[in-house]
Design an enzyme around this catalytic site. Structure first.
Site, PDB file in Angstrom:
ATOM      1  CD  GLU A  40      -0.366   0.779   4.346  1.00  0.00           C
ATOM      2  OE1 GLU A  40      -1.608   0.733   4.224  1.00  0.00           O
ATOM      3  OE2 GLU A  40       0.333  -0.250   4.442  1.00  0.00           O
ATOM      4  CG  HIS A  86       0.045  -3.898   5.145  1.00  0.00           C
ATOM      5  ND1 HIS A  86      -0.859  -3.572   4.166  1.00  0.00           N
ATOM      6  CD2 HIS A  86       0.494  -5.135   4.830  1.00  0.00           C
ATOM      7  CE1 HIS A  86      -0.930  -4.570   3.310  1.00  0.00           C
ATOM      8  NE2 HIS A  86      -0.138  -5.528   3.683  1.00  0.00           N
ATOM      9  CE1 TYR A 137      -3.533   4.986  12.202  1.00  0.00           C
ATOM     10  CE2 TYR A 137      -3.326   5.224   9.851  1.00  0.00           C
ATOM     11  CZ  TYR A 137      -4.008   5.484  11.027  1.00  0.00           C
ATOM     12  OH  TYR A 137      -5.174   6.220  11.014  1.00  0.00           O
ATOM     13  NE  ARG A 185      -6.325   0.302   0.518  1.00  0.00           N
ATOM     14  CZ  ARG A 185      -6.233  -0.326   1.697  1.00  0.00           C
ATOM     15  NH1 ARG A 185      -5.657   0.252   2.723  1.00  0.00           N
ATOM     16  NH2 ARG A 185      -6.708  -1.548   1.848  1.00  0.00           N
ATOM     17  CD  GLU A 193      -2.000  -2.788   9.033  1.00  0.00           C
ATOM     18  OE1 GLU A 193      -1.473  -1.660   8.967  1.00  0.00           O
ATOM     19  OE2 GLU A 193      -2.696  -3.290   8.116  1.00  0.00           O
ATOM     20  CG  HIS A 210      -2.042  -0.993   1.115  1.00  0.00           C
ATOM     21  ND1 HIS A 210      -2.543  -1.687   2.196  1.00  0.00           N
ATOM     22  CD2 HIS A 210      -2.747  -1.403   0.036  1.00  0.00           C
ATOM     23  CE1 HIS A 210      -3.517  -2.484   1.792  1.00  0.00           C
ATOM     24  NE2 HIS A 210      -3.666  -2.332   0.480  1.00  0.00           N
TER      25      HIS A 210
END
Lengths: 306, 97
Positions: free
Chosen positions: A69, A193, A195, A124, A267, A66
Site C-alpha cells: 500500500e 492503509h 485503498y 502484503r 483506507e 501492508h
C-alpha cells in the site's frame, strides 16, 4: 528535506535517509527511535515529535503495515515533513505539540516493503517463514491480540489474511505492542492503509458496538468532512465490521481494548481504477487531504484527554 | 522478480448476498491464485480481484455463468508496474547525476 521529492515513490533506503535528514534538520523537535528489528533483521524506526515534558499524552500513527500500500508510506513521509515544518507556524499543530507527543512509524513492515521493491510489488504480509509450509508471511493486521484467530482471518499460511501461529508472533507487531504498553500514555492510535476511502473504528472481530461508538462515529464524521473539503474525495466511515467485513486480530481493535479510545484505521485512495498501483502524481493530494482528517482527530484528542 | 504480464484486475459488482457468497467460494479455490485487492464486503461495495492470466478464462466463465457483473479495472498489471518503475528509476537517475 525541503528539496526531497514527495511526489514520487521512494525505496526503503531513501525513506530511511529522509528520516535521518529530518532528525538532523529539526533536532529540537524530531528524534528517531528504534523499537526493534524485523524478522529479516532490518531496524524498525519510529519518529518521535516532542517539544519536551516527560511521557506526555501521545498520538500514534503508523503507515505501511501492508507493504504494497505504497501511497501510505509515501504519505507518512509527507506527514513527517508537515509536522516538522508546521510546528511554530500552524496554531492548531503547535497547540497539539505543546501538550502532546506524536509518534509516526512510516515503514511499519520493512521486510515486506523491501520485498515489494525487489521481488514482488504486490506483497502484503511480513516475510516470516512458517514451519511446515511453502508459503511465507503473516498478515500483520490479523496478528494482534484482539479476537485473534476468530472469523475474519485465515488459518492458511498461503492466505493473504493468514493470522500467524499466535498473537504477536510477528516481531513487527510485537515491537509496537511493547512500545505502546511501555509508553502507557497513548491517547489515539491511527493505522493508515489503502485503498477504498474509508475511516474505520473498532470493532472488526465482533458485532458488539464499541463502548464509545457514538463519539467515535461523530469524530469520524467530522474527520471525513475535513478530508473531503479539499478535493471532494468521498470517504465512508463506520465500524470495521459494519462498513466492510469481519476482520479479526486487527491493530485498532487491540489498541481500543488497551484503553486507547481514539483508535482509527484509514483506507486512503484510490478513487479510480489503480488500486494499490496509485500513480505517484496522487501522493501529495492524498497526503494533504488525509492530513486534514488527522488534524481533526488529533485536535479532538487534545481537547478531550482522558 | 514476480512478473504480472497478462494479469488483470476485475472489478466485480455483486447484487446481493448470494452473489457475495459465490465470489467468496472463488476465494477459497487456492489453485486459481486469486489476490483480492478489495475482498467480498457489504453488498454495494465493489470487489477487486487480481487474476493471473492462467485463471482468467475460468474466472470470467464462472462470473458470467452466475450472472455476476464485472468490468476489467486493470487490463494488464505489469504495464502499470513498468510505468511506476520507470518513474522511480528516472528520478533516481536524475538524483544520481
Amino acid at each position: 528535506t525541503d528539496t526531497f521529492n514527495y511526489a514520487i515513490y521512494h525505496t526503503l533506503e531513501e525513506i530511511y535517509g529522509f528520516i535521518d535528514m529530518l532528525v538532523a534538520e529539526y533536532p529540537q523537535l524530531v528524534s528517531k527511535l528504534q523499537i526493534g528489528n524485523t524478522y529479516e533483521g532490518r531496524p524498525i524506526y519510529v519518529l518521535k515529535f516532542s517539544t519536551g515534558g516527560d511521557n506526555r499524552p501521545a498520538i500514534w500513527i503508523d503507515t505501511g503495515i501492508h507493504s504494497r500500500e505504497w501511497v501510505t508510506q509515501a504519505s507518512g513521509v509527507w506527514f513527517a515533513k508537515k509536522i516538522a515544518q508546521d510546528y511554530g507556524q500552524d496554531a492548531a499543530l503547535t497547540s497539539i505539540l505543546d501538550s502532546m507527543d506524536i509518534f509516526l512509524e512510516i515503514v511499519t513492515n520493512p521486510d515486506g516493503f523491501a520485498f515489494t521493491l525487489s521481488k514482488n510489488r504486490l506483497w502484503r504480509k511480513t516475510r516470516s517463514i512458517t514451519a511446515g509450509s511453502l508459503c511465507v508471511g503473516v498478515d500483520p493486521n490479523r496478528n494482534w491480540d484482539a479476537g485473534f484467530g476468530l472469523a475474519g482471518a485465515s488459518s492458511s499460511p498461503c492466505s493473504q489474511t493468514y493470522y500467524g501461529k499466535f498473537a504477536n508472533s510477528e516481531v513487527e507487531v510485537k515491537s509496537i505492542v511493547d512500545f505502546v504498553k511501555n509508553h502507557g500514555n497513548i491517547k489515539a492510535f491511527i493505522s493508515i492503509h489503502s485503498y477504498s476511502q474509508l475511516l474505520l473504528y473498532p470493532y472488526g472481530y465482533t458485532t458488539e458496538s464499541a463502548a464509545d461508538q457514538a463519539e467515535l462515529d461523530q469524530l469520524a464524521e467530522s474527520a471525513v468532512k475535513a478530508l473531503s473539503s479539499l478535493y471532494g474525495t468521498h470517504f465512508k466511515y463506520g465500524s470495521i465490521i459494519d462498513t466492510i467485513y469481519q476482520a479479526s486480530g486487527s491493530s485498532i481493535d487491540w489498541a481500543y481494548n488497551q484503553g486507547i479510545k481514539y483508535s482509527y484505521t484509514f483506507e486512503l485512495r484510490d478513487t479510480g481504477s489503480y488500486g494499490f498501483l496509485l500513480p505517484a502524481s496522487q501522493i501529495v493530494p492524498t497526503a494533504q487531504e488525509t492530513w486534514l482528517a488527522l488534524q481533526t482527530i488529533m485536535e479532538y484528542t487534545l481537547n478531550h484527554l482522558y | 522478480k514476480e512478473d504480472f504480464v497478462g494479469h488483470q484486475v476485475l472489478r466485480i459488482s455483486v447484487a446481493d448476498e448470494a452473489q457475495v457468497q459465490k465470489v467468496t467460494e472463488l476465494e477459497e479455490l487456492e489453485h486459481l491464485q486469486l489476490d483480492f485487492w478489495r475482498g467480498p464486503a457489504q453488498t454495494g461495495s465493489p470487489i477487486d480481484v487480481r487474476v493471473p492470466f492462467a485463471s482468467l478464462q475460468a474466472v470470467k466463465v464462472f462470473l458470467e455463468t452466475h450472472g455476476i457483473e464485472y468490468t476489467i479495472m486493470i487490463e494488464d498489471v505489469q504495464s502499470l508496474l513498468d510505468e511506476e518503475q520507470e518513474q522511480m528509476f528516472a528520478f533516481q537517475a536524475r538524483a544520481a547525476s
